[in-house]
Scaffold this motif. Structure first.
Motif, PDB file in Angstrom:
ATOM      1  N   ASN A 320       0.842  -1.195   0.000  1.00 24.87           N
ATOM      2  CA  ASN A 320       0.000   0.000   0.000  1.00 24.87           C
ATOM      3  C   ASN A 320       0.877   1.246   0.000  1.00 24.87           C
ATOM      4  N   TYR A 321       0.602   2.149  -0.945  1.00 23.38           N
ATOM      5  CA  TYR A 321       1.324   3.417  -1.039  1.00 23.38           C
ATOM      6  C   TYR A 321       0.339   4.539  -0.744  1.00 23.38           C
ATOM      7  N   VAL A 322       0.671   5.385   0.237  1.00 25.18           N
ATOM      8  CA  VAL A 322      -0.196   6.500   0.619  1.00 25.18           C
ATOM      9  C   VAL A 322       0.553   7.804   0.363  1.00 25.18           C
ATOM     10  N   TYR A 323      -0.080   8.722  -0.371  1.00 28.72           N
ATOM     11  CA  TYR A 323       0.533   9.999  -0.721  1.00 28.72           C
ATOM     12  C   TYR A 323      -0.264  11.141  -0.099  1.00 28.72           C
ATOM     13  N   ASP A 324       0.452  12.110   0.434  1.00 28.53           N
ATOM     14  CA  ASP A 324      -0.166  13.340   0.935  1.00 28.53           C
ATOM     15  C   ASP A 324       0.599  14.524   0.367  1.00 28.53           C
ATOM     16  N   TYR A 325      -0.111  15.365  -0.421  1.00 28.47           N
ATOM     17  CA  TYR A 325       0.492  16.543  -1.040  1.00 28.47           C
ATOM     18  C   TYR A 325      -0.263  17.793  -0.577  1.00 28.47           C
ATOM     19  N   ASP A 326       0.483  18.816  -0.205  1.00 32.13           N
ATOM     20  CA  ASP A 326      -0.093  20.126   0.102  1.00 32.13           C
ATOM     21  C   ASP A 326       0.708  21.184  -0.633  1.00 32.13           C
ATOM     22  N   SER A 327       0.010  22.072  -1.335  1.00 25.61           N
ATOM     23  CA  SER A 327       0.713  23.116  -2.082  1.00 25.61           C
ATOM     24  C   SER A 327       0.001  24.449  -1.919  1.00 25.61           C
ATOM     25  N   SER A 328       0.797  25.513  -1.955  1.00 26.11           N
ATOM     26  CA  SER A 328       0.283  26.885  -1.884  1.00 26.11           C
ATOM     27  C   SER A 328       1.057  27.731  -2.878  1.00 26.11           C
ATOM     28  N   ASP A 329       0.328  28.439  -3.731  1.00 25.96           N
ATOM     29  CA  ASP A 329       0.940  29.332  -4.717  1.00 25.96           C
ATOM     30  C   ASP A 329       0.406  30.740  -4.511  1.00 25.96           C
ATOM     31  N   TYR A 330       1.324  31.714  -4.524  1.00 19.51           N
ATOM     32  CA  TYR A 330       0.966  33.119  -4.353  1.00 19.51           C
ATOM     33  C   TYR A 330       1.567  33.899  -5.515  1.00 19.51           C
ATOM     34  N   LEU A 331       0.715  34.636  -6.226  1.00 23.33           N
ATOM     35  CA  LEU A 331       1.153  35.371  -7.412  1.00 23.33           C
ATOM     36  C   LEU A 331       0.698  36.823  -7.332  1.00 23.33           C
ATOM     37  N   LEU A 332       1.625  37.735  -7.539  1.00 21.85           N
ATOM     38  CA  LEU A 332       1.326  39.167  -7.618  1.00 21.85           C
ATOM     39  C   LEU A 332       1.650  39.634  -9.025  1.00 21.85           C
ATOM     40  N   THR A 333       0.652  40.199  -9.704  1.00 22.39           N
ATOM     41  CA  THR A 333       0.808  40.666 -11.080  1.00 22.39           C
ATOM     42  C   THR A 333       0.668  42.179 -11.131  1.00 22.39           C
ATOM     43  N   TYR A 334       1.670  42.820 -11.732  1.00 18.26           N
ATOM     44  CA  TYR A 334       1.645  44.275 -11.942  1.00 18.26           C
ATOM     45  C   TYR A 334       1.560  44.545 -13.431  1.00 18.26           C
ATOM     46  N   SER A 335       0.581  45.367 -13.836  1.00 14.63           N
ATOM     47  CA  SER A 335       0.406  45.722 -15.249  1.00 14.63           C
ATOM     48  C   SER A 335       0.283  47.226 -15.381  1.00 14.63           C
ATOM     49  N   ASN A 336       1.025  47.775 -16.334  1.00 13.76           N
ATOM     50  CA  ASN A 336       0.978  49.211 -16.588  1.00 13.76           C
ATOM     51  C   ASN A 336       1.403  49.455 -18.030  1.00 13.76           C
ATOM     52  N   ASN A 337       0.423  49.746 -18.873  1.00 12.59           N
ATOM     53  CA  ASN A 337       0.664  49.967 -20.303  1.00 12.59           C
ATOM     54  C   ASN A 337       1.370  48.762 -20.913  1.00 12.59           C
ATOM     55  N   ASN A 338       2.621  48.923 -21.358  1.00 12.40           N
ATOM     56  CA  ASN A 338       3.329  47.863 -22.059  1.00 12.40           C
ATOM     57  C   ASN A 338       4.119  46.941 -21.142  1.00 12.40           C
ATOM     58  N   ILE A 339       4.062  47.182 -19.848  1.00 14.99           N
ATOM     59  CA  ILE A 339       4.857  46.411 -18.897  1.00 14.99           C
ATOM     60  C   ILE A 339       3.960  45.502 -18.065  1.00 14.99           C
ATOM     61  N   LYS A 340       4.398  44.261 -17.890  1.00 15.50           N
ATOM     62  CA  LYS A 340       3.698  43.317 -17.024  1.00 15.50           C
ATOM     63  C   LYS A 340       4.758  42.532 -16.243  1.00 15.50           C
ATOM     64  N   ILE A 341       4.599  42.473 -14.915  1.00 17.44           N
ATOM     65  CA  ILE A 341       5.545  41.757 -14.063  1.00 17.44           C
ATOM     66  C   ILE A 341       4.771  40.753 -13.215  1.00 17.44           C
ATOM     67  N   ASP A 342       5.158  39.483 -13.306  1.00 22.32           N
ATOM     68  CA  ASP A 342       4.579  38.422 -12.486  1.00 22.32           C
ATOM     69  C   ASP A 342       5.628  37.954 -11.496  1.00 22.32           C
ATOM     70  N   SER A 343       5.313  38.032 -10.223  1.00 20.28           N
ATOM     71  CA  SER A 343       6.222  37.577  -9.175  1.00 20.28           C
ATOM     72  C   SER A 343       5.450  36.674  -8.220  1.00 20.28           C
ATOM     73  N   GLY A 344       6.116  35.612  -7.746  1.00 19.63           N
ATOM     74  CA  GLY A 344       5.369  34.699  -6.905  1.00 19.63           C
ATOM     75  C   GLY A 344       6.220  33.775  -6.068  1.00 19.63           C
ATOM     76  N   VAL A 345       5.502  33.058  -5.210  1.00 20.51           N
ATOM     77  CA  VAL A 345       6.090  32.046  -4.342  1.00 20.51           C
ATOM     78  C   VAL A 345       5.262  30.773  -4.490  1.00 20.51           C
ATOM     79  N   SER A 346       5.936  29.645  -4.664  1.00 21.21           N
ATOM     80  CA  SER A 346       5.246  28.357  -4.731  1.00 21.21           C
ATOM     81  C   SER A 346       5.819  27.430  -3.668  1.00 21.21           C
ATOM     82  N   ILE A 347       4.925  26.810  -2.913  1.00 20.55           N
ATOM     83  CA  ILE A 347       5.308  25.931  -1.809  1.00 20.55           C
ATOM     84  C   ILE A 347       4.650  24.576  -2.036  1.00 20.55           C
ATOM     85  N   PHE A 348       5.462  23.522  -1.972  1.00 21.16           N
ATOM     86  CA  PHE A 348       4.927  22.175  -2.142  1.00 21.16           C
ATOM     87  C   PHE A 348       5.541  21.254  -1.099  1.00 21.16           C
ATOM     88  N   ASP A 349       4.688  20.539  -0.372  1.00 21.77           N
ATOM     89  CA  ASP A 349       5.128  19.549   0.605  1.00 21.77           C
ATOM     90  C   ASP A 349       4.498  18.214   0.227  1.00 21.77           C
TER      91      ASP A 349
END
Length: 665
Positions: A320-349
């Motif tokens: 028997n194989y038992v798997y437990d996965y927990d993940s959290s992703d956080y994304l902040l997007t900045y947009s202004n005319n021709n510029i777009k910036i995506d920054s984030g943190v991803s957590i996986f256990d």
């Protein structure tokens, strides 16, 4: 025998002849216009993307008449797929020369942005996706490591679901006891969207019964319920719950003589491998708009899986194989005319617990990832430029019931830069440079007997892509050439005359190749000849070589990666008799390759070529009713996955006939 030279000549002629001309698209809708991409947080049309991509819309999926995700990817894309040790409900996937042996380990798969990768070598968790819920499939090749991190060496496959706005049921029946029943319900108003779907598929077995009288039958049920609430301020709150149950048996290997005599036979007569698995997923997502320029997205998911396995040589009770996965992703997007910036943190256990009858193999092994990234995108009317970087920390813990607890860790980096620009109103060109990595999957730390073998080096790649998009009123063409240089590519080294690898029972040991490379050409072309006739072509030419190895005194230097076909072709012809009646003929071909364990290229026999012709006929008397008739593997070509001489796992060798009915309420 498939005539490769003739087919390639026709294919490249289609590219040359794709010149602007007035054409009316017929009853079957062919997606020629640019399609917006969501992968890599790009949010622009695919022909303007600064990376290599394949995109398939809801119309493409519908027109293919595929009844599951694996069939669609296998018959319509540049990806290579094959049953995993004969298991049709779990398939290996390869892209860009990594081979069907380990190709799934070098790809990322996502569903609405949520990762579907496992922490062990069991592959991508996409079997539970209901194809009837999919709005779009995007495949990014040689890119995506900044956003998705670990394992995005060959690229990524992204699935996006649609909002059901109607009630629909469908049923399909065929030979070998094949049945599939699906139902979906959509409830929509101004602020609330609710979607419910269920899909059940099963077959009575494609091979002869074992000595216990039981065939290789299987059944899988997928269900989901999801809802989205939109507040007055525009914040979207989503909750999705998925559940998958499977109860399957799949074939054991055959000898060469047994496979040649009867690829649907049982060989030794021993019982089939049995697998009973269950997976439950909960996903919670919130999108918030902050002022005019900022958007913040959180995505949290929890996955619990359990897999019980009984192999032909083992005795009950089941491991028997038992798997437990927990993940959290956080994304902040900045947009202004021709510029777009995506920054984030991803957590996986992630953790896998093995519950075995043997105390020496019972353990809990975990893999935890923490990634931080940022990506900038600049665009104007004629050019798009992107640049981004990622840092990811990976921690491992091995906690055996008997023995010493051990830990290990890696600190890894990814980088991506790309540009796409217009040459003419119909032609865009792009170039992309990508650095990616793959942290070892936890099975790599164990010997063939299950004992801990130590932590391995991660793999790293540097990939250069050069591409061209050509769009006319009746044709859409994409061409990409690429080169990937890899260090420490992971593989399972098997003992043979050309190596000094070791391993209990001859099963080998996990090692790293010093240097290797992949290079090739990819071509996609959709062409509408007339309101009735259209074609769809996808061709990949691949070279995958080992430059130097760290075991065997250089015996693998200059050898070709196993399970890597040089030619991979998918071609479809669509004919519309009328607005209500259509016919599709699809040919899938994959050339022969070296066997799965043949890294030294010395075995007598090779992995056989894959050759399958599929036919579909559909009739839609009105907008609510649809009839389909399908024939898969029309000429009954036999195919199997060869491990080595005299060991081959059978895959499809039967002509499969199905008839289906779909009704919308």
């Amino acid at each position: 025998m498939f005539n490769k030279k003739l087919f390639l000549a026709v294919s490249f002629s289609a590219l040359v002849l794709s010149q602007p001309s007035k054409a009316v698209i017929g009853p079957i809708k062919i997606t020629l216009n640019p399609t917006e991409l969501s992968s890599n947080y790009f949010n622009e049309v695919d022909t303007f993307a600064p990376f290599s991509s394949e995109v398939y819309t809801q119309d493409d999926i519908k027109n293919s008449k595929a009844t599951n995700i694996y069939d669609f990817l296998s018959q319509n894309t540049s990806l290579s797929l094959a049953a995993s040790s004969g298991n049709r409900f779990s398939k290996k996937i390869s892209a860009r020369g990594y081979g069907l042996t380990v190709g799934s380990h070098n790809l990322v798969a996502t569903l609405n942005g949520r990762r579907l990768n496992n922490i062990d070598t069991s592959g991508l968790e996409i079997a539970g996706i209901n194809i009837n819920d999919i709005e779009r499939i995007e495949i990014t090749k040689g890119s995506g490591s900044v956003i998705y991190g670990d394992s995005a060496m060959a690229g990524a496959i992204h699935f996006y679901t649609k909002k059901n706005i109607q009630t629909k049921i469908s049923t399909t029946s065929g030979n070998y006891g094949t049945t599939q029943t699906s139902a979906s319900v959509g409830i929509n108003d101004e602020k609330i969207d609710l979607n419910i779907s269920i899909d059940n598929s099963k077959h009575d077995g494609f091979h002869k019964a074992a000595t216990d009288g039981i065939k290789d039958k299987g059944e899988e049920t997928k269900s989901s319920i999801g809802g989205t609430y939109t507040t007055e301020g525009g914040t979207e709150i989503s909750l999705d719950i998925y559940r998958t149950n499977s109860d399957i048996r799949y074939p054991n290997y055959l000898t060469d003589d047994q496979f040649d005599a009867d690829p649907a036979g049982n060989g030794s007569g021993s019982r089939y491998t049995y697998r009973d698995a269950e997976s439950n997923t909960t996903n919670f997502k919130v999108k918030r708009i902050w002022g005019e320029n900022f958007k913040f997205t959180t995505n949290r998911s929890s996955i619990n899986k359990e897999s019980k396995n009984l192999y032909s040589w083992s005795t009950p009770p089941l491991d028997n194989y038992v798997y437990d996965y927990d993940s959290s992703d956080y994304l902040l997007t900045y947009s202004n005319n021709n510029i777009k910036i995506d920054s984030g943190v991803s957590i996986f256990d992630g953790a896998r617990k093995i519950e075995s009858t043997s105390a020496s193999t019972r353990n809990t092994t975990s893999k935890d990832n923490l990634g931080i990234f940022s990506q900038l995108q600049y665009s104007n009317d004629d050019l798009i430029f992107t640049i981004g970087a990622r840092n990811e920390k990976v921690d491992y813990t091995y906690d055996p019931e008997v023995g010493t607890k051990l830990t290990g860790k890696h600190n890894l980096n990814a980088f991506d830069i790309g540009v796409n620009t217009n040459l003419t109103p119909n032609i865009t060109v792009f170039t992309n440079y990508n650095q990616a990595f793959q942290a070892p999957l936890i099975d790599r730390f164990f010997t063939s007997s299950g004992a801990f073998n130590g932590f391995m080096k991660p793999s790293k790649s540097k990939t250069l892509n050069l591409g061209l998009n050509h769009l006319t009123e009746n044709s859409k063409t994409k061409v990409t050439i690429y080169r990937s240089n890899i260090t420490d590519e992971m593989f399972l080294c098997k003992p043979n005359a050309a190596s000094d690898c070791t391993g209990n029972w001859g099963l080998g040991e996990n090692l790293n190749l010093d240097k290797s490379h992949k290079q090739g050409l990819e071509l996609q072309n959709k062409y509408v000849f007339s309101p009735k006739w259209s074609t769809d072509l996808n061709y990949a030419y691949t070279i995958a070589k080992i430059d130097s190895d760290d075991k065997g005194n250089g015996a693998l230097n200059g050898k070709t990666n196993p399970m890597t076909s040089k030619h991979n072709i998918s071609a479809s012809v669509i004919f519309s008799f009328s607005d209500k009646t259509n016919m599709t003929l699809t040919q899938k071909y994959r050339s022969e390759a070296f066997a799965q364990e043949d890294y030294a290229n010395i075995f007598t026999k090779k992995q056989p070529e894959y050759n399958s012709t599929n036919f579909n006929f559909s009739f839609n008397p009105n907008e609510d009713l649809s009839f389909t008739f399908d024939v898969e593997n029309l000429f009954e070509n036999s195919y199997g996955t060869r491990l080595r001489d005299n060991v081959i796992y059978p895959d499809n060798s039967t002509r499969n006939i199905k008839a289906g009915l779909t009704y919308k309420f």
